[in-house]
Design a protein around this motif. Structure first.
Motif, mmCIF file in Angstrom:
data_model
loop_
_atom_site.group_PDB
_atom_site.id
_atom_site.type_symbol
_atom_site.label_atom_id
_atom_site.label_comp_id
_atom_site.label_asym_id
_atom_site.label_seq_id
_atom_site.Cartn_x
_atom_site.Cartn_y
_atom_site.Cartn_z
ATOM 1 N N PRO A 23 0.798 -1.224 0.000
ATOM 2 C CA PRO A 23 0.000 0.000 0.000
ATOM 3 C C PRO A 23 0.835 1.281 0.000
ATOM 4 O O PRO A 23 0.401 2.305 -0.504
ATOM 5 C CB PRO A 23 -0.823 -0.107 1.280
ATOM 6 C CG PRO A 23 -0.073 -1.052 2.145
ATOM 7 C CD PRO A 23 0.666 -1.981 1.233
ATOM 8 N N ASN A 24 2.040 1.251 0.522
ATOM 9 C CA ASN A 24 2.859 2.464 0.625
ATOM 10 C C ASN A 24 3.971 2.471 -0.417
ATOM 11 O O ASN A 24 5.039 3.029 -0.186
ATOM 12 C CB ASN A 24 3.437 2.591 2.033
ATOM 13 C CG ASN A 24 4.180 1.340 2.457
ATOM 14 O OD1 ASN A 24 4.163 0.342 1.756
ATOM 15 N ND2 ASN A 24 4.807 1.398 3.602
ATOM 16 N N LEU A 25 3.718 1.915 -1.592
ATOM 17 C CA LEU A 25 4.734 1.819 -2.639
ATOM 18 C C LEU A 25 5.093 3.194 -3.198
ATOM 19 O O LEU A 25 6.262 3.507 -3.406
ATOM 20 C CB LEU A 25 4.226 0.902 -3.750
ATOM 21 C CG LEU A 25 5.218 0.460 -4.786
ATOM 22 C CD1 LEU A 25 6.275 -0.417 -4.146
ATOM 23 C CD2 LEU A 25 4.523 -0.308 -5.882
ATOM 24 N N ARG A 26 4.103 4.027 -3.401
ATOM 25 C CA ARG A 26 4.355 5.362 -3.945
ATOM 26 C C ARG A 26 5.109 6.244 -2.959
ATOM 27 O O ARG A 26 6.022 6.978 -3.326
ATOM 28 C CB ARG A 26 3.034 6.024 -4.332
ATOM 29 C CG ARG A 26 3.229 7.369 -4.994
ATOM 30 C CD ARG A 26 1.962 7.876 -5.565
ATOM 31 N NE ARG A 26 1.592 7.003 -6.674
ATOM 32 C CZ ARG A 26 0.499 7.155 -7.398
ATOM 33 N NH1 ARG A 26 -0.332 8.111 -7.132
ATOM 34 N NH2 ARG A 26 0.224 6.329 -8.383
ATOM 35 N N GLN A 27 4.761 6.161 -1.673
ATOM 36 C CA GLN A 27 5.476 6.936 -0.652
ATOM 37 C C GLN A 27 6.919 6.483 -0.531
ATOM 38 O O GLN A 27 7.814 7.298 -0.331
ATOM 39 C CB GLN A 27 4.801 6.775 0.705
ATOM 40 C CG GLN A 27 3.449 7.411 0.811
ATOM 41 C CD GLN A 27 2.806 7.084 2.138
ATOM 42 O OE1 GLN A 27 3.295 6.235 2.881
ATOM 43 N NE2 GLN A 27 1.685 7.745 2.437
ATOM 44 N N ILE A 33 11.791 5.638 1.526
ATOM 45 C CA ILE A 33 11.516 4.896 2.751
ATOM 46 C C ILE A 33 11.558 3.406 2.413
ATOM 47 O O ILE A 33 11.064 2.984 1.374
ATOM 48 C CB ILE A 33 10.124 5.256 3.314
ATOM 49 C CG1 ILE A 33 10.070 6.747 3.643
ATOM 50 C CG2 ILE A 33 9.786 4.433 4.531
ATOM 51 C CD1 ILE A 33 8.695 7.233 4.004
ATOM 52 N N ALA A 34 12.137 2.600 3.284
ATOM 53 C CA ALA A 34 12.196 1.158 3.058
ATOM 54 C C ALA A 34 10.856 0.518 3.429
ATOM 55 O O ALA A 34 10.222 0.900 4.403
ATOM 56 C CB ALA A 34 13.312 0.541 3.887
ATOM 57 N N ILE A 35 10.437 -0.470 2.633
ATOM 58 C CA ILE A 35 9.204 -1.203 2.883
ATOM 59 C C ILE A 35 9.574 -2.496 3.605
ATOM 60 O O ILE A 35 10.330 -3.306 3.084
ATOM 61 C CB ILE A 35 8.471 -1.522 1.570
ATOM 62 C CG1 ILE A 35 8.069 -0.229 0.873
ATOM 63 C CG2 ILE A 35 7.253 -2.390 1.833
ATOM 64 C CD1 ILE A 35 7.468 -0.441 -0.488
#
Length: 93
Positions: A23-27, A33-35
């Motif tokens: 869900p936070n791929l664009r951010q 930022i590391a996922i």
């Protein structure tokens, strides 16, 4: 095992690649930022290039930065799960 199964990668063509929706791929792409993920079996897609992942190796999270050469492989291939064996000589000899 047939040689054609090796070329296809072991997954049917109609199913497509296995990947997890982050869900936070664009951010992560904008803010660097590391996922953090435990999905080691997730296939690396072309839109993951330049993103840092923290892939779980069973004990802790290993940083993995996706490059062009990694597309089509799995995230778990780049997070080693085994520790290198080192032989320690005994002191009392």
């Amino acid at each position: 095992m047939l040689p054609t199964a090796v070329v296809q990668g072991g997954r049917s063509a109609w199913k497509g690649p296995y990947f997890v929706a982050f869900p936070n791929l664009r951010q992560a792409l904008e803010n660097n930022i590391a996922i953090k993920t435990q999905a080691r079996s997730c296939t690396i897609l072309p839109n993951f290039i330049g993103i840092r992942f923290l892939v779980h190796n069973g004990k802790d999270y290993v940083p993995v930065t996706v490059t062009q050469d990694m597309v089509g492989h799995k995230l778990g291939e780049f997070a080693i799960t085994r520790k290198r064996f080192t032989y320690k000589a005994t002191k009392n000899k």
